[in-house]
Design a protein around this motif. Structure first.
Motif, PDB file in Angstrom:
ATOM      1  N   ASP A  58       0.659  -1.251   0.042  1.00 39.06           N
ATOM      2  CA  ASP A  58      -0.030   0.118  -0.099  1.00 39.06           C
ATOM      3  C   ASP A  58       1.143   1.324   0.198  1.00 39.06           C
ATOM      4  O   ASP A  58       0.904   2.158  -1.104  1.00 39.06           O
ATOM      5  CB  ASP A  58      -0.912  -0.089   0.961  1.00 39.06           C
ATOM      6  CG  ASP A  58      -1.519   1.053   1.316  1.00 39.06           C
ATOM      7  OD1 ASP A  58      -2.597   1.014   0.914  1.00 39.06           O
ATOM      8  OD2 ASP A  58      -1.242   1.613   2.631  1.00 39.06           O
ATOM      9  N   ALA A  59       1.950   1.718   1.258  1.00 36.72           N
ATOM     10  CA  ALA A  59       2.462   2.512   0.742  1.00 36.72           C
ATOM     11  C   ALA A  59       3.694   2.413  -0.759  1.00 36.72           C
ATOM     12  O   ALA A  59       3.900   3.748  -0.601  1.00 36.72           O
ATOM     13  CB  ALA A  59       3.951   1.873   2.213  1.00 36.72           C
ATOM     14  N   LEU A  60       3.701   1.575  -0.750  1.00 36.31           N
ATOM     15  CA  LEU A  60       5.010   1.364  -1.743  1.00 36.31           C
ATOM     16  C   LEU A  60       3.749   2.234  -3.208  1.00 36.31           C
ATOM     17  O   LEU A  60       4.042   3.309  -4.261  1.00 36.31           O
ATOM     18  CB  LEU A  60       4.746   0.127  -3.142  1.00 36.31           C
ATOM     19  CG  LEU A  60       5.609  -0.204  -3.781  1.00 36.31           C
ATOM     20  CD1 LEU A  60       7.018   0.626  -4.348  1.00 36.31           C
ATOM     21  CD2 LEU A  60       6.025  -1.959  -4.130  1.00 36.31           C
ATOM     22  N   VAL A  61       2.211   1.547  -3.615  1.00 36.50           N
ATOM     23  CA  VAL A  61       1.938   2.293  -4.879  1.00 36.50           C
ATOM     24  C   VAL A  61       1.818   3.514  -4.535  1.00 36.50           C
ATOM     25  O   VAL A  61       2.047   3.658  -5.074  1.00 36.50           O
ATOM     26  CB  VAL A  61       0.024   1.385  -4.905  1.00 36.50           C
ATOM     27  CG1 VAL A  61      -1.006   1.817  -5.468  1.00 36.50           C
ATOM     28  CG2 VAL A  61       0.247   0.095  -4.825  1.00 36.50           C
ATOM     29  N   LYS A  62       1.384   4.199  -2.931  1.00 38.94           N
ATOM     30  CA  LYS A  62       1.393   5.519  -2.291  1.00 38.94           C
ATOM     31  C   LYS A  62       1.505   6.368  -2.774  1.00 38.94           C
ATOM     32  O   LYS A  62       2.509   7.546  -3.211  1.00 38.94           O
ATOM     33  CB  LYS A  62       0.211   5.641  -1.285  1.00 38.94           C
ATOM     34  CG  LYS A  62      -0.992   5.140  -1.260  1.00 38.94           C
ATOM     35  CD  LYS A  62      -2.164   5.353  -0.211  1.00 38.94           C
ATOM     36  CE  LYS A  62      -3.053   4.709   0.069  1.00 38.94           C
ATOM     37  NZ  LYS A  62      -3.870   4.631   1.264  1.00 38.94           N
TER      38      LYS A  62
END
Length: 303
Positions: A58-62
């Motif tokens: 999730d952090a990677l996508v955002k």
């Protein structure tokens, strides 16, 4: 011949059953049965078997797509906002303009499971190739006194290790391009801007008409993509801006056919591996009333 009261009641009921509707378009309104499953309940059902959110991914996508939210959160927020305006599974027609790629069906199918069948307006890269004619046909299918939710936008892949423009696909060992149509158009455009391409517009070749159109529609964004720090990250946003011109024109031309109301949700689909939630970067969420007036920008409530 004498008829009993029971027989007369039966005849009256039978006649009523065969009474025809007034001349004109047949009514399409649907009765909402007591205890009908709400759209919010259907969101829970639609995502019951989906993967849990992976905080690291999730952090990677955002980090790559600031403003993106996972599809579960997107559907939850969209449905809550639309329920306040009267949208329900029984009175809402879903219309989408999304890419032909099967990965684009993920978002589409999630909303289909909430609102029912979908009217498809889109083609390669998500451009609304059904145009004004398609919009007019779609509008006629909206239930009487009902609503339309239109979702549009291009898509892009991101792998588990953060490669943009590629994605893991189910049953395929190789990491594949996503969106293939967008990348092909980007390569065509790059060849023009660096002088290596033989410019030969093929928009009239109907065997590949849509791809020819995508390539022509992205031409104004050549310098923007050439100057981008990450071309594959910028590509879906350039495509979105090109599509938004078309969508706005189609909506403005056809908004006179709106019934109770219209919601237009636009943004970037972000496709991921099969064991991850997909994401969406919302860039537009407008509500139009029955007169076709833009009455609310609901985008801030999705962030």
């Amino acid at each position: 011949m004498k008829l009993s009261l029971a027989s007369l009641a039966l005849l009256v009921g039978s006649a009523a059953a065969f009474t025809t509707a007034p001349a004109g378009r047949a009514p399409t309104s649907l009765n909402i049965a007591p205890g009908e499953t709400t759209a919010s309940d259907k969101v829970v059902q639609a995502f019951a078997d989906k993967p849990a959110e992976d905080p690291e991914f999730d952090a990677l996508v955002k980090a790559n797509f600031p403003g993106a939210i996972n599809n579960r959160d997107l559907a939850t927020r969209v449905v809550e906002l639309l329920e306040e305006k009267g949208f329900s599974p029984s009175n809402t027609l879903l219309a989408t303009s999304l890419c032909a790629d099967e990965l684009a069906r993920v978002l589409e199918d999630e909303f289909v499971s909430i609102y029912g069948n979908n009217f498809n307006l889109g083609g390669l890269s998500g451009f609304p190739f059904a145009g004004n004619t398609g919009w007019g046909a779609m509008s006629a299918h909206v239930p009487d006194d009902g609503f339309c939710l239109t979702i549009h936008g291009p898509h892009v892949g991101i792998t588990k290790d953060g490669q943009i423009g590629k994605v893991e696909r189910s049953g395929i060992a190789l990491v594949d391009n996503c969106c293939g149509s967008a990348i092909a158009a980007s390569n065509y455009l790059k060849g023009i801007t660096d002088g290596s391409a033989n410019i030969n517009p093929r928009i009239q070749q109907f065997t590949d008409f849509q791809q020819g159109a995508v390539q022509e529609l992205i031409l104004p964004f050549g310098k923007r993509l050439a100057r981008a720090d990450e071309r594959m990250r910028e590509l879906p946003y350039a495509l979105y801006d090109s599509q938004e011109v078309m969508v706005t024109d189609i909506v403005n031309t056809g908004k006179g056919s709106i019934k109770a109301g219209l919601a237009v949700l636009g943004g970037i689909q972000i496709n991921t591996a099969p064991d991850q939630l997909d994401y969406f970067h919302p860039l537009r969420f407008d509500y139009f009333d029955a007169d076709g007036n833009l009455v609310e920008n609901m985008l801030p409530y999705l962030r």
